[in-house]
Write an enzyme that holds these catalytic residues in place. Structure first.
Site, PDB file in Angstrom:
ATOM      1  CE  LYS A 251      89.740  89.376  10.135  1.00  0.00           C
ATOM      2  NZ  LYS A 251      90.054  89.546   8.855  1.00  0.00           N
TER       3      LYS A 251
ATOM      4  CG  ASP B   9      91.993  85.223  12.088  1.00  0.00           C
ATOM      5  OD1 ASP B   9      92.060  84.037  13.133  1.00  0.00           O
ATOM      6  OD2 ASP B   9      92.462  85.774  11.837  1.00  0.00           O
TER       7      ASP B   9
ATOM      8  CE  LYS C 144      95.620  84.491  12.418  1.00  0.00           C
ATOM      9  NZ  LYS C 144      96.035  84.786  10.393  1.00  0.00           N
TER      10      LYS C 144
ATOM     11  CG  ASP D 179      91.394  89.509  12.441  1.00  0.00           C
ATOM     12  OD1 ASP D 179      92.221  90.565  11.368  1.00  0.00           O
ATOM     13  OD2 ASP D 179      91.198  88.208  12.389  1.00  0.00           O
TER      14      ASP D 179
ATOM     15  CG  ASP E 185      94.655  82.048   9.245  1.00  0.00           C
ATOM     16  OD1 ASP E 185      93.417  83.069  10.149  1.00  0.00           O
ATOM     17  OD2 ASP E 185      96.093  82.509   9.241  1.00  0.00           O
TER      18      ASP E 185
ATOM     19  CD  GLU F 115      89.895  85.500  10.161  1.00  0.00           C
ATOM     20  OE1 GLU F 115      90.200  84.342   8.857  1.00  0.00           O
ATOM     21  OE2 GLU F 115      89.907  86.056  10.290  1.00  0.00           O
TER      22      GLU F 115
ATOM     23  NE  ARG G  78      89.974  85.288   2.395  1.00  0.00           N
ATOM     24  CZ  ARG G  78      91.600  85.670   1.829  1.00  0.00           C
ATOM     25  NH1 ARG G  78      91.228  84.675   0.289  1.00  0.00           N
ATOM     26  NH2 ARG G  78      92.227  86.109   1.974  1.00  0.00           N
TER      27      ARG G  78
HETATM   28  N1  BES Z   1      93.638  88.854   9.993  1.00  0.00           N
HETATM   29  C1  BES Z   1      93.779  87.923   9.263  1.00  0.00           C
HETATM   30  C2  BES Z   1      94.944  88.949   8.501  1.00  0.00           C
HETATM   31  C3  BES Z   1      96.402  89.035   9.340  1.00  0.00           C
HETATM   32  C4  BES Z   1      97.190  89.587   9.101  1.00  0.00           C
HETATM   33  C5  BES Z   1      95.943  90.740   9.712  1.00  0.00           C
HETATM   34  C6  BES Z   1      99.047  89.529   9.805  1.00  0.00           C
HETATM   35  C7  BES Z   1      96.835  91.589  10.567  1.00  0.00           C
HETATM   36  C8  BES Z   1      98.487  90.705  10.419  1.00  0.00           C
HETATM   37  C9  BES Z   1      93.179  86.925   8.306  1.00  0.00           C
HETATM   38  O1  BES Z   1      92.426  86.512   8.538  1.00  0.00           O
HETATM   39  C10 BES Z   1      93.891  85.902   7.768  1.00  0.00           C
HETATM   40  O2  BES Z   1      94.497  84.923   8.528  1.00  0.00           O
HETATM   41  N2  BES Z   1      94.766  86.790   6.863  1.00  0.00           N
HETATM   42  C11 BES Z   1      95.640  84.680   5.514  1.00  0.00           C
HETATM   43  C12 BES Z   1      94.499  84.892   4.259  1.00  0.00           C
HETATM   44  C13 BES Z   1      95.469  83.339   3.720  1.00  0.00           C
HETATM   45  C14 BES Z   1      94.877  82.506   4.888  1.00  0.00           C
HETATM   46  C15 BES Z   1      94.950  83.276   2.456  1.00  0.00           C
HETATM   47  C16 BES Z   1      96.550  85.881   5.570  1.00  0.00           C
HETATM   48  O3  BES Z   1      96.870  87.053   4.817  1.00  0.00           O
HETATM   49  O4  BES Z   1      97.875  84.382   5.795  1.00  0.00           O
HETATM   50 ZN    ZN Z   2      91.712  87.359  10.687  1.00  0.00          ZN
HETATM   51 MN    MN Z   3      92.968  85.061  10.064  1.00  0.00          MN
END
Ligand code: BES
Ligand code: ZN
Ligand code: MN
Length: 495
Positions: free
Chosen positions: A264, A269, A276, A287, A346, A348, A350
């Site tokens: 990834k 992000d 966020k 990220d 968010d 993103e 996947r």
């Molecule tokens: N890059 C984030 C995941 C992440 C969160 C990495 C904290 C490192 C620290 C990912 O893109 C994300 O935002 N995931 C969301 C998914 C949700 C919207 C289903 C998450 O984990 O909140």
């Molecule tokens: Zn992310």
């Molecule tokens: Mn995200």
């Protein structure tokens, strides 16, 4: 980077700024450090006798040699109980010792791994070498003030009387592995304004071409031509052009199907329209850590001249809000024709991985491993110490788990049963990009699974990719370079 040397001189006679002495907890046998202790007039044995030093794991103490040795200081470092010893304990102890020596002003350090354990000497040497080198890494590029004097450990000397040939080879291997880890860490630690998709792609290709890796970069035009609608839906909100980085290293037998590594590469992000919270958002520069791990792994694969067929894919983009960004509820089409309802912009990672996993099919891969800072939920479950592992193939899962244990980059497997796929069924499209409240890391993996038709492992490194305070003595604040050592171990084991 710290350079290492193997020297067949007994440790007590080596000239260096500091000597490292490893000591187990409650150890009776003093044969490994007897000669040093004698020259120091019994200083070590008296510290042990008076319980001033007990050998507890990572306990350390610097003692002055008062000119009685070819060295200024002796660093005692504890290995803990002999029954709990592993190469990871040694990696951490060597790191701790090197850091203590460096704090005491040493630039050269000597150590010996002889007689420590019946673990194969190559493994011990490689671990100790990795510990010394990685502990000295710092990201200092942008600290222009008050940051000149300290060099850290410039040279590490392995005193090795027996098996010097094996140890020399292992130490060289460790150096090459650490150069890949350092490349990954350097890419991770760059701020988002520098490390844009184009910048990372350029850095990757410049470094990788030097070590014999083929490197190609697709831009917006090719991404659209390949109908990567899922990837593009994330990228289109950004002023930065997305890039799709392709690495190829086909030095294995012609008949061997390649291993494809996918990382990834979200260079920042923000969450997009599903933005966020601002607290801690700066951390989202990490990220792209999955991508950094893949790039670092290729760098080491090239340096080691591995006889393997490997391809690497890194979709690189920012995730930004704006007038051109995707909106919750949008429906997009991935390059295999599957439609995706984007319920949360968010989620993103996947979305960009979906098109990369589809692209991987072109290689008719024997297996595919992806690495991604995919979910906050994996940090809730496993914290910073363990990577989440998900797979559609148990044999492959176990092979990766084993590499995790042997490198100290430990992974833990989660279930990926069919039932979870129910949670990402969309009312209006083939699949939706989020599940409900529960099992967030598993529903993310279940989403990725929809785009695979080969043996596949997904590693969720959201917790392990970076640390604010180092979680091991061989980490530094910031990117950890997680994944490089694990993947190289996996590839070297001939799988
Ligand atoms: N890059 C984030 C995941 C992440 C969160 C990495 C904290 C490192 C620290 C990912 O893109 C994300 O935002 N995931 C969301 C998914 C949700 C919207 C289903 C998450 O984990 O909140
Ligand atoms: Zn992310
Ligand atoms: Mn995200």
């Amino acid at each position: 980077m710290t350079r290492l040397k193997v020297d067949p001189t007994p440790i007590a006679k080596i000239s260096a700024d500091a000597i490292i002495v490893f000591i187990f907890e409650n150890e009776k046998d003093d044969s490994r450090y007897k000669a040093i202790d004698k020259k120091l007039g019994g200083r070590i044995s008296s510290l042990l006798k008076n319980k001033k030093f007990s050998g507890k794991k990572l306990e350390s103490r610097v003692i002055d040699s008062f000119g009685k040795l070819q060295t200024e200081a002796v660093v005692l470092v504890g290995l803990g109980k002999k029954s709990n010893f592993s190469s990871e304990v040694l990696r951490q102890a060597a790191a701790k010792a090197a850091s203590s020596a460096a704090s005491a002003g040493a630039e050269t350090v000597a150590l010996s791994i002889e007689g420590l354990s019946d673990i194969p000497v190559e493994e011990l040497a490689q671990s100790a070498a990795e510990g010394v080198i990685l502990s000295q890494y710092r990201f200092t590029q942008y600290r222009k003030k008050g940051n000149s004097a300290k060099k850290g450990i410039v040279k590490g000397i392995f005193s090795q009387l027996k098996d010097a040939v094996k140890v020399r080879k292992a130490v060289l291997t460790a150096e090459k592995i650490c150069r890949g880890v350092e490349l990954a860490r350097n890419l991770q630690n760059q701020p988002g304004n520098v490390a844009t998709p184009s910048w990372i792609a350029r850095q990757a290709c410049t470094n990788l071409r030097k070590v014999g890796i083929k490197c190609r970069v697709l831009g917006k035009r090719e991404i659209l031509k390949l109908k990567m609608g899922s990837f593009w839906s994330v990228a289109k909100g950004s002023a930065q052009e997305p890039k799709f980085l392709i690495m190829e290293y086909m030095k294995g037998p012609k008949s061997q199907k390649p291993v494809v590594l996918v990382g990834k590469g979200v260079t920042f992000d923000t969450g997009g329209i599903s933005i966020k919270p601002s607290a801690g958002m700066d951390q989202m520069k990490f990220d792209m850590s999955g991508g950094a791990a893949v790039i670092g792994t290729f760098y080491t694969a090239g340096l080691l001249k591995l006889k393997k067929n490997i391809a690497g894919l890194v979709p690189l983009t920012e995730n930004m809000p704006g007038g051109k960004a995707s909106k919750p509820g949008d429906i997009v089409t991935a390059s295999d024709g599957q439609t995706i309802e984007v319920l949360n912009t968010d989620a993103e990672g996947r979305l960009i991985l979906a098109d990369a996993l589809v692209y991987a099919k072109k290689y008719k891969p024997s297996k595919v491993i992806d690495l991604a800072t995919l979910t906050g939920a994996i940090m809730v479950a496993l914290g910073r110490h363990t990577t989440g592992l998900f797979s559609n193939n148990q044999k492959l899962a176990e092979a990766v788990l084993e590499s995790g244990f042997s490198t100290g980059e430990r992974c833990w497997q989660f279930p990926l049963w069919e039932e979870y796929e129910e949670l990402i069924k969309s009312k209006v499209a083939d699949v939706q990009n989020i599940g409900g409240r529960w099992a967030g890391s598993i529903t993310a993996a279940a989403f990725l699974k929809q785009f695979t038709d080969y043996p596949w492992v997904h590693l969720d490194i959201a917790g392990t990719a970076d640390n604010e305070k180092p979680i091991t003595p061989y980490n530094a604040p910031g990117g950890t370079g997680i994944g490089v050592r694990l993947l190289i171990d996996f590839l070297r084991r001939n799988r």
